[in-house]
Design an enzyme around this catalytic site. Structure first.
Site: not given
Ligand code: F6P
Length: 336
Positions: A25, A86, A117, A140, A142, A144, A186
């Site tokens: 993303g 992706r 990741d 990202t 996110d 994460d 996500r």
């Protein structure tokens, strides 16, 4: 495990050809990272090949040489000039062997992958079969990824979402309504926790913490009884109770209130990167080049506690970054 000890310098080393790509993303600040990698590498007399559409372009050998002027006037723009994707093919050994062959055939001795990741899992596998350096840069929205306090794009995304929540608060307050605002992330609640805190949300629902919806509904009813007729619930998209629409139905059934739902979606992924994201991207891009010059491979660069560090790519996937426990404890205290 964090690995440190690489000095930041611009000492010329042997001439190298560096492959560069953005994958997964997109995140605001990716362009600033591209610019930094290209210019730091070129300052050493190296060449940079930019692969288009991430790992897909790497397998297909779709690249363009990036000279310093090729990355002019991009750092202020969201998205990625290299495009992103992706790649399913890269999940296979055959796909990674094709990618390795492309790198070898073009004399590329180092690969910099800007992504999250999923990207790092893929390029960690590549590092097993490729003789050159493989270095990841975390980007990202996110946030994460283990090994960096923040990932590139997170700060921009939370400020975009916060702007939306401030607007929703205006109308929620006027109509005395309950709003559920779904934010991205996500499998993680970093965005939800950050914007919920900064936006004064009454409830923050994240996948990392089990949600007791009955208790949550009781608090909404109780707050209403105390005269607090509006509430904002920030919901991470990975929340186990379901998406914001499903949760709104449950809230309606249990409280009798008529909540409204706003899903912020991909709006959070676009837009001008904040100064903070541009600075982080600039540091990490240049540091990735230093790390290559130092002969390191199979690592991700990151910033932890203000220090530039490296983390094994393997650890970025197997170790989990945790939500700030102090902030988590504060939410019920502050929602009065
Ligand atoms: O990984 C970043 C992210 O924006 C997640 O927060 C979200 O779940 C996902 O990407 C959406 O991916 P796509 O754009 O492929 O729908």
């Amino acid at each position: 495990m964090y690995l440190t000890g690489v000095e930041v310098d611009a000492v010329p080393t042997e001439t190298r050809k560096v492959g560069l790509l953005t994958s997964g993303g997109d995140a605001p600040g990716m362009n600033a990272a591209i610019r930094s990698v290209v210019r730091a590498a070129c300052a050493r007399g190296w060449t940079v090949l930019g692969f288009r559409r991430g790992l897909t372009g790497l397998i297909e050998g779709d690249f363009v040489e990036l000279a310093p002027r090729a990355v002019a006037n991009i750092l202020q723009h969201g998205g990625t000039v290299l495009k992103t994707a992706r790649s399913e093919a890269f999940r296979t050994e055959a796909g990674r062997q094709e990618a390795r062959a492309v790198l070898d055939a073009n004399g590329v001795s180092a690969l910099v992958a800007i992504g999250g990741d999923g990207t790092f899992r893929g390029v960690h596998e590549l590092a097993r079969i490729y003789r050159g350096s493989v270095v990841g840069i975390p980007a990202t929205i996110d946030n994460d990824v283990f090994g960096s306090d923040e990932t590139i794009g997170f700060d921009t995304a939370i400020n975009t979402a916060l702007d939306a929540i401030d607007r929703i608060r205006d109308t929620a307050s006027s109509h005395e309504r309950i709003f559920l605002v779904e934010v991205m992330g996500r499998h993680s609640g970093f965005i939800a926790l950050a914007v919920g805190t900064a936006g004064g949300a009454e409830e923050i629902l994240v996948p990392e913490v089990a949600t007791d919806l009955d208790e949550c509904c009781k608090r909404l009813v109780e707050a209403n009884r105390r005269g607090k007729a509006m509430s904002i619930l920030v919901v991470a998209e990975g929340e186990h109770e379901g998406d914001a629409f499903a949760i709104a139905e449950k809230v309606k059934a249990r409280t009798g209130f008529e909540p409204r739902v706003t899903v912020l979606g991909h709006i959070q992924r676009g837009g001008r990167p904040t100064a903070r994201d541009r600075i982080l991207a600039t540091k990490l891009g240049a540091y990735a080049v230093d790390v290559i010059a130092a002969g390191r491979t199979d690592v991700m660069v990151g910033e932890v506690g203000g220090d530039l560090v490296t983390t094994r790519l393997e650890d970025t996937g197997t170790r989990k970054k945790v939500l700030d426990p102090y902030l988590l404890r504060l939410i019920p205290i502050l929602a009065r």
